[in-house]
Scaffold this motif. Structure first.
Motif, PDB file in Angstrom:
ATOM      1  N   TYR A  21     -51.230   6.473 -56.744  1.00  0.00           N
ATOM      2  CA  TYR A  21     -50.313   5.949 -55.749  1.00  0.00           C
ATOM      3  C   TYR A  21     -51.002   4.851 -54.940  1.00  0.00           C
ATOM      4  O   TYR A  21     -51.964   5.111 -54.226  1.00  0.00           O
ATOM      5  CB  TYR A  21     -49.844   7.053 -54.796  1.00  0.00           C
ATOM      6  CG  TYR A  21     -48.861   8.008 -55.413  1.00  0.00           C
ATOM      7  CD1 TYR A  21     -47.497   7.817 -55.245  1.00  0.00           C
ATOM      8  CD2 TYR A  21     -49.301   9.086 -56.178  1.00  0.00           C
ATOM      9  CE1 TYR A  21     -46.590   8.694 -55.818  1.00  0.00           C
ATOM     10  CE2 TYR A  21     -48.393   9.962 -56.752  1.00  0.00           C
ATOM     11  CZ  TYR A  21     -47.042   9.765 -56.571  1.00  0.00           C
ATOM     12  OH  TYR A  21     -46.145  10.621 -57.144  1.00  0.00           O
ATOM     13  N   VAL A  26     -46.535   6.916 -49.192  1.00  0.00           N
ATOM     14  CA  VAL A  26     -45.399   7.253 -50.058  1.00  0.00           C
ATOM     15  C   VAL A  26     -45.587   8.648 -50.639  1.00  0.00           C
ATOM     16  O   VAL A  26     -44.653   9.450 -50.663  1.00  0.00           O
ATOM     17  CB  VAL A  26     -45.231   6.199 -51.176  1.00  0.00           C
ATOM     18  CG1 VAL A  26     -44.175   6.633 -52.187  1.00  0.00           C
ATOM     19  CG2 VAL A  26     -44.879   4.847 -50.576  1.00  0.00           C
ATOM     20  N   GLN A  29     -44.985  11.223 -47.882  1.00  0.00           N
ATOM     21  CA  GLN A  29     -43.552  11.347 -47.583  1.00  0.00           C
ATOM     22  C   GLN A  29     -42.822  12.087 -48.698  1.00  0.00           C
ATOM     23  O   GLN A  29     -41.918  12.888 -48.432  1.00  0.00           O
ATOM     24  CB  GLN A  29     -42.930   9.961 -47.354  1.00  0.00           C
ATOM     25  CG  GLN A  29     -43.397   9.287 -46.078  1.00  0.00           C
ATOM     26  CD  GLN A  29     -43.001  10.062 -44.829  1.00  0.00           C
ATOM     27  OE1 GLN A  29     -41.991  10.767 -44.789  1.00  0.00           O
ATOM     28  NE2 GLN A  29     -43.824   9.953 -43.799  1.00  0.00           N
ATOM     29  N   ASN A  30     -43.215  11.854 -49.948  1.00  0.00           N
ATOM     30  CA  ASN A  30     -42.607  12.569 -51.075  1.00  0.00           C
ATOM     31  C   ASN A  30     -42.917  14.064 -51.017  1.00  0.00           C
ATOM     32  O   ASN A  30     -42.056  14.899 -51.317  1.00  0.00           O
ATOM     33  CB  ASN A  30     -43.078  11.988 -52.405  1.00  0.00           C
ATOM     34  CG  ASN A  30     -42.447  10.659 -52.711  1.00  0.00           C
ATOM     35  OD1 ASN A  30     -41.439  10.276 -52.135  1.00  0.00           O
ATOM     36  ND2 ASN A  30     -43.055   9.918 -53.627  1.00  0.00           N
ATOM     37  N   TYR A  34     -40.089  16.870 -50.586  1.00  0.00           N
ATOM     38  CA  TYR A  34     -40.005  17.947 -51.574  1.00  0.00           C
ATOM     39  C   TYR A  34     -40.017  19.309 -50.880  1.00  0.00           C
ATOM     40  O   TYR A  34     -39.219  20.196 -51.214  1.00  0.00           O
ATOM     41  CB  TYR A  34     -41.162  17.840 -52.566  1.00  0.00           C
ATOM     42  CG  TYR A  34     -41.210  18.985 -53.543  1.00  0.00           C
ATOM     43  CD1 TYR A  34     -40.364  19.004 -54.646  1.00  0.00           C
ATOM     44  CD2 TYR A  34     -42.090  20.056 -53.362  1.00  0.00           C
ATOM     45  CE1 TYR A  34     -40.395  20.058 -55.549  1.00  0.00           C
ATOM     46  CE2 TYR A  34     -42.115  21.112 -54.255  1.00  0.00           C
ATOM     47  CZ  TYR A  34     -41.276  21.107 -55.343  1.00  0.00           C
ATOM     48  OH  TYR A  34     -41.301  22.165 -56.224  1.00  0.00           O
TER      49      TYR A  34
END
Length: 100
Positions: A21, A26, A29-30, A34
């Motif tokens: 990544y 990001v 935040q994912n 989740y």
């Protein structure tokens, strides 16, 4: 800065994931999204279970739980399970509140 104390194997796996990544924000935040989705999905499934108890006993879970914790109901297996499932829902909702 977030600092975690991880086992070496776990730390290495995390580093490999982070390397994929370009923006660690990001990924973070994912992970949060989740976790929120999983808690919401679990809460929905728990509510469906509670609904079955409510239909069977013709009372709301909140009313049942109040009577159960006040000692006004027997400790039957169904009541213990019903109370436990409700406590799971409460725990999920507390977790969601801390994340959201």
């Amino acid at each position: 800065m977030l600092q975690l104390q991880l086992q070496p194997q776990t730390e290495e796996r995390i580093k490999r994931i982070l390397a994929q990544y370009p923006d660690p924000e990001v990924l973070a935040q994912n992970i949060i999204a989740y976790q929120i989705a999983e808690l919401k999905k679990a809460s929905l499934n728990i509510r469906l279970d509670l609904w079955q108890f409510e239909q069977k006993d013709q009372q709301s879970t909140e009313a049942f739980y109040h009577q159960f914790t006040a000692g006004k109901l027997d400790d039957t297996e169904d009541f213990i399970v019903w109370a436990g499932i409700y406590e799971m829902l409460q725990d999920n909702e507390r977790q969601l509140e801390t994340i959201i």
